[in-house]
Design an enzyme around this catalytic site. Structure first.
Site, mmCIF file in Angstrom:
data_model
loop_
_atom_site.group_PDB
_atom_site.id
_atom_site.type_symbol
_atom_site.label_atom_id
_atom_site.label_comp_id
_atom_site.label_asym_id
_atom_site.label_seq_id
_atom_site.Cartn_x
_atom_site.Cartn_y
_atom_site.Cartn_z
ATOM 1 N N THR B 28 0.840 -1.198 0.000
ATOM 2 C CA THR B 28 0.000 0.000 0.000
ATOM 3 C C THR B 28 0.877 1.250 0.000
ATOM 4 O O THR B 28 2.056 1.191 0.321
ATOM 5 C CB THR B 28 -0.886 0.058 1.264
ATOM 6 O OG1 THR B 28 -0.052 0.129 2.432
ATOM 7 C CG2 THR B 28 -1.778 -1.161 1.361
ATOM 8 N N ASP B 29 0.277 2.385 -0.359
ATOM 9 C CA ASP B 29 0.974 3.660 -0.219
ATOM 10 C C ASP B 29 0.108 4.602 0.600
ATOM 11 O O ASP B 29 -0.936 4.215 1.118
ATOM 12 C CB ASP B 29 1.336 4.240 -1.594
ATOM 13 C CG ASP B 29 0.100 4.637 -2.407
ATOM 14 O OD1 ASP B 29 -0.981 4.903 -1.826
ATOM 15 O OD2 ASP B 29 0.219 4.677 -3.639
ATOM 16 N N GLN B 30 0.540 5.847 0.723
ATOM 17 C CA GLN B 30 -0.168 6.732 1.643
ATOM 18 C C GLN B 30 -1.547 7.174 1.148
ATOM 19 O O GLN B 30 -2.273 7.812 1.897
ATOM 20 C CB GLN B 30 0.702 7.949 1.988
ATOM 21 C CG GLN B 30 0.943 8.912 0.849
ATOM 22 C CD GLN B 30 1.834 10.071 1.297
ATOM 23 O OE1 GLN B 30 2.775 9.878 2.060
ATOM 24 N NE2 GLN B 30 1.558 11.261 0.822
ATOM 25 N N MET B 31 -1.929 6.807 -0.072
ATOM 26 C CA MET B 31 -3.317 7.031 -0.488
ATOM 27 C C MET B 31 -4.219 5.925 0.065
ATOM 28 O O MET B 31 -5.435 5.958 -0.110
ATOM 29 C CB MET B 31 -3.446 7.080 -2.008
ATOM 30 C CG MET B 31 -3.286 8.493 -2.568
ATOM 31 S SD MET B 31 -4.141 8.679 -4.187
ATOM 32 C CE MET B 31 -5.865 8.828 -3.670
ATOM 33 N N GLY B 32 -3.614 4.911 0.685
ATOM 34 C CA GLY B 32 -4.409 3.829 1.254
ATOM 35 C C GLY B 32 -4.772 2.749 0.250
ATOM 36 O O GLY B 32 -5.623 1.903 0.508
#
Lengths: 151, 151, 151, 151
Positions: B28-32
């Protein structure tokens, strides 16, 4: 260019190399901070840079001297989260033990305010391509020692 | 176990292999949502599984037949985000062209409701370790064709 | 299928931003070259740098303007392998379409001899945090256009 | 420094959860073995699986209970290399300390011959989304204890 670190700020750790990178979007996770395994990738960048600054590079160590340094232990203590687009400072120091063990210590800081984000250590053995242990060639030992003394 | 896909759902694409995985936190990344480069890693898992189901594995292709399949083009169209802990279904089909080009097409679905998350293609050439082009050994061509015909 | 870029764009591509990185050990795979999914990570670094050079950064786009640019399509054509420790040059150019589609084109070169290693494109839509489509705020459109004209 | 595990725990470790995965091509590096940072990703898969087998999942811990478990320390000792396509077995055990510290220990084995490839530990604190420390909700403590007792 990285300026030398005041002795006090590094604890008693004499550092031998400093390198910078910027946090990639790919390195964040859904908590909005850098995923913990990526710090080990950054440590690798730090130790490669230390070797480079000592006058040789890991690429030719592998190709020309059949000299690999697989990790046998890695530890990281996480103090504060790194975030997307932060500029990161990696300080690395090294020690050679008994001619075939190489230890590195790392401090990972946020460049803007020099907050300590993480610190850690890795231990490596010197091997050939077949993962058989060998002594670190003398030229590398000398280069690392020269680097340590030039601090 | 993966059940065969109704023809309509796959468009006109006959699929040859299906595999499952669960989204990792690291993906995952910080956009979820899952970071976009990871879909190419999933495609690789899909094509390895197709090769395995056709009766051989990529590991021995590399080691025993000095047969590598570096990618020359990859495309992915993103339809809906994959999220942490989702179970993912990867459907892969393949074609051999002129004996040295291997094409794979992929459909990536959320397993729970079969929502299409992404689809894509990769094209590869067959090479030896030195990246020189070579023909895909006949046994592999036959195995892939057998697999395609058994649909 | 990705439609071909107009010849002029693919050939003598006017680039708007250039950034450099060094190949990490972690980015290689057992073929001894950079794993193909990592080029998409490099493209992201290229487009972030283009936005930064245009006078704003993606971090504040997300935090202050609730403006995200999830990818809807990515394509990469691989020409020659990147290897460990290579210095890589990423050239990125961008276009805004209909106010809510953002396209980037990339050329990835080996810095030492400017060999073209890969080229590709990504297409994005502008959305809010809930992935609802929205127009790219005017200030960003203007900044990108200014950047394009200043070439 | 990480203190040594009690001998009994490190030797005949009673494990609470076991999960399997197959080594991905993307996880290898140019030495032909799995890159060392990936073991931390595998550890995360192990601890998520332990939580799942204890009757709850990390996804709902985050979303419903605003309960995160950021890592504060991670250690891995590497014994033998994992290679592409190996089936990997991850054994994970956990302990809750003082209500807000969660420790996990891991053993990573090659499934085919149960060779120990690596072992390690991670320590976590329980926090809310803003990274403020909080107690692990009682239901989770009880579930983990139940799981531990059912061995």
């Amino acid at each position: 260019m990285p300026e030398p670190l005041p002795a006090a700020q590094a604890g008693s750790l004499p550092f031998a190399a400093e390198t910078r990178l910027r946090v990639r979007y790919a390195e964040t996770d859904q908590m909005g901070v850098v995923y913990y395994a990526n710090y080990l990738i950054w440590m690798e960048i730090g130790r490669v840079e230390l070797l480079r600054q000592a006058g040789f590079d890991y690429k030719s160590m592998e190709l020309e001297d059949d000299c690999h340094i697989p990790v046998v232990e890695a530890t990281c203590r996480y103090k504060a989260p790194a975030r997307y687009d932060d500029e990161i400072l990696i300080q690395t120091t090294s020690t050679v033990l008994r001619g075939y063990i190489l230890k590195f210590a790392y401090r990972i800081l946020r460049a803007s305010d020099r907050t300590l984000l993480a610190e850690g250590e890795t231990a490596h053995v010197i091997t050939d391509r077949q993962m058989q242990r060998k002594l670190l060639p003398e030229k590398y030992v000398m280069a690392l020692n020269r680097k340590a003394k030039s601090l």
